[in-house]
Scaffold this active site. Structure first.
Site, PDB file in Angstrom:
ATOM      1  N   CYS A 105       2.252  11.383 -49.006  1.00 26.94           N
ATOM      2  CA  CYS A 105       3.269  12.160 -49.720  1.00 26.94           C
ATOM      3  C   CYS A 105       3.904  11.460 -50.912  1.00 26.94           C
ATOM      4  CB  CYS A 105       4.326  12.663 -48.751  1.00 26.94           C
ATOM      5  SG  CYS A 105       4.810  11.514 -47.468  1.00 26.94           S
ATOM      6  N   HIS A 189      11.780  12.164 -51.892  1.00 28.44           N
ATOM      7  CA  HIS A 189      10.888  11.143 -51.329  1.00 28.44           C
ATOM      8  C   HIS A 189      10.277  10.210 -52.375  1.00 28.44           C
ATOM      9  CE1 HIS A 189       8.120  10.320 -47.621  1.00 28.44           C
ATOM     10  NE2 HIS A 189       9.060   9.424 -47.801  1.00 28.44           N
TER      11      HIS A 189
END
Length: 521
Positions: A105, A189
């Site tokens: 990710c 993130h």
């Protein structure tokens, strides 16, 4: 600065078809100081307007989290009904061979937003929350130690930075030069701004932010509106957030409809744990993972309705894709491998692009492309030059999107695993130097660690013979993606010349890349 061992770039002259024991380890010793050489870089200092545009398109990226290649109806799913995304594909273009810059990710998102292979940014692994517990920190460090031995797949996984370096220029930074309104909604993130405020999306070109600091399982996960913490830790109370993100995205569109805008809607779904809202529970035949995707599909429908209501649908490029392949649940659509792997199941993802009047309805692009292409494509659509001080690895997809197929956008695409390059895709061919096969009985058999080398493939040489055959895995491998998208058949013995050419391409790029890992000009 960067130092390479003598074995870093070259493969032994005995290259050939065998178990891979003679393939040297790509053990790259990277000086972390290279990621602090430049601090803040302003896009206006290295980019310029190359041409005046009659009109500037709105741009929306809707990014799912861990959604597999086979999780959508338009990619063959029979377990999950996704009518809105399927309709978008019917009205636009569906990419069959689209890749993420990393099968994980954080690095995938770094590549998407900067147009550069993630290792240039120092992000090679999902960034961990800044408020890790003591036990989680210990487990993480043990993971790196055991990874170096080959017990777990964490060899070289440790990030080189704590967040996206401020020397990087994002899509939002670039589009601000053309007075775009910019908004990031959902999962960030790319640095835990709860601990270090400098990693907040506001510092990466986004005017507005509503969302989480990290993944929905990186507890404590905080929910923010701009720089205000609304919820310190969402815990397991997550059902409402897909709706919250959708409503915030709609509000931004409504407020920005009179000027060009860029919306980066990064859903938490279907990353585990999956918590679809009540209306979507049990709505598919694919459990909570499928139900979460159904809710993402609903969200896409709401976005499209909002664009139409504001009469800006025809002037908006909408992209739906995923950050990487599926983790535990989710369908790869028959592709080999899953999240974290260089096999297709880890890095080939759905990608649908819609722009009425520009992208032909019902079109299909079969040329390989990657999410690092968004940056140069959007810059071109906005009449901007690329940054003059750095290498942009992505390619402009304007011509393929418009149906002009003069030539493929790429001669080659590279697949990174943490700090090293495992493979290359060129045309119909995919070459992997070596990786872990994930096959019984020794799934982690990549021969660049102690246990991988011990457990991996072994050659058998009969007495009084010079001929040898591998008894387990063999490397390198060559796959013909035209006939074998599932990477089931190694055809390197049939096409050794093609494998040699691809290896030389990989070797050449590798040498240039590690000699200038940040890609500065």
């Amino acid at each position: 600065m960067l130092q390479l061992t003598t074995s870093t770039i070259v493969m032994l002259s005995t290259w050939g078809v065998g178990c891979g024991k003679k393939l040297t380890s790509v053990d790259v010793d990277i000086d972390e100081d290279v990621y602090g050489e430049r601090e803040w870089v302003n896009a206006k200092d290295v980019m310029s307007i190359k041409e005046k545009m009659k009109s500037l398109p709105n741009i929306i990226i809707i990014l799912a989290d861990d959604m597999g290649y086979g999780d959508l109806g338009c990619y063959g799913s029979r377990a999950i009904n996704t009518p809105n995304i399927d309709r978008l594909a019917q009205q636009g273009m569906r990419f069959t061979d689209f890749y993420c810059a990393s099968p994980l990710c954080s690095p995938s998102r770094a590549g998407l937003l900067t147009g550069r292979y993630p290792l240039r940014t120092g992000i090679t692994f999902p960034l961990q929350p800044g408020k890790d517990t003591f036990m989680r920190k210990i487990v993480k460090e043990l993971g790196y130690i055991f990874g170096a031995l080959g017990v777990v797949d964490l060899h070289g996984a440790k990030n080189l930075v704590n967040g996206l370096p401020h020397s990087e220029i994002t899509i939002a930074h670039a589009l601000k030069l053309r007075n775009y309104a910019t908004c990031a909604v959902g999962k960030w993130h790319l640095g835990d701004f709860v601990v270090d405020e400098s990693y907040h999306p506001h510092h990466y070109g986004f005017d507005r932010f509503v969302g989480f600091n990290a993944s929905n399982d990186d507890w404590p996960v905080s929910f923010y509106k701009d720089k205000k913490m609304i919820v310190q830790d969402i815990g397991l109370n997550q059902q409402q957030y897909t709706g919250v993100f959708t409503n915030e995205a709609i509000a931004f569109i409504n407020e920005s409809k009179r000027k060009p805008f860029f919306l980066y809607l990064s859903h938490k779904d279907p990353h585990q744990p999956c918590f679809p809202s009540k209306p979507f529970e049990g709505s598919t035949n694919a459990g909570p993972h499928g139900d979460s995707i159904a809710e993402v599909d609903w969200s896409v429908g709401q976005i499209i309705q909002t664009l139409k209501k504001n009469n800006i649908y025809e002037n908006t490029l909408v992209i739906v894709t995923s950050d990487n392949g599926p983790w535990f649940d989710g369908s790869t659509g028959g592709l080999r491998g899953r999240k974290g792997e260089s096999y297709e199941g880890g890095c080939r993802v759905p990608m649908i692009a819609s722009w009425p009047g520009v992208i032909k309805a019902g079109s299909v692009c079969e040329e390989p492309a990657m999410n690092i292409d968004f940056f140069p494509t959007f810059c071109n659509l906005a009449g901007l030059t690329l940054p003059m001080d750095r290498i942009i690895d992505g390619k402009d997809l304007t011509e393929p999107l418009q149906g002009r197929k003069n030539k493929p956008p790429y001669n080659q695409l590279f697949f990174f695993h943490y700090r090293e390059i495992e493979g290359i895709r060129s045309g119909r061919w995919k070459y992997i130097r070596y990786n872990s096969t994930r096959a019984w009985p020794v799934p982690l058999d990549k021969p660049d660690t102690f246990f991988g080398n011990a457990a991996g493939g072994h050659d058998y040489t009969p007495p009084d013979s010079n001929e040898k055959v591998p008894t387990l895995a063999s490397w390198p491998v060559l796959y013909d993606m035209k006939y074998d998208k599932s990477e089931s058949y190694n055809v390197i013995k049939r096409y050794p010349d093609i494998a040699q050419k691809l290896h030389k391409k990989l070797e050449k790029f590798e040498k240039e890349f590690y000699a200038n890992i940040r890609g500065w000009k």
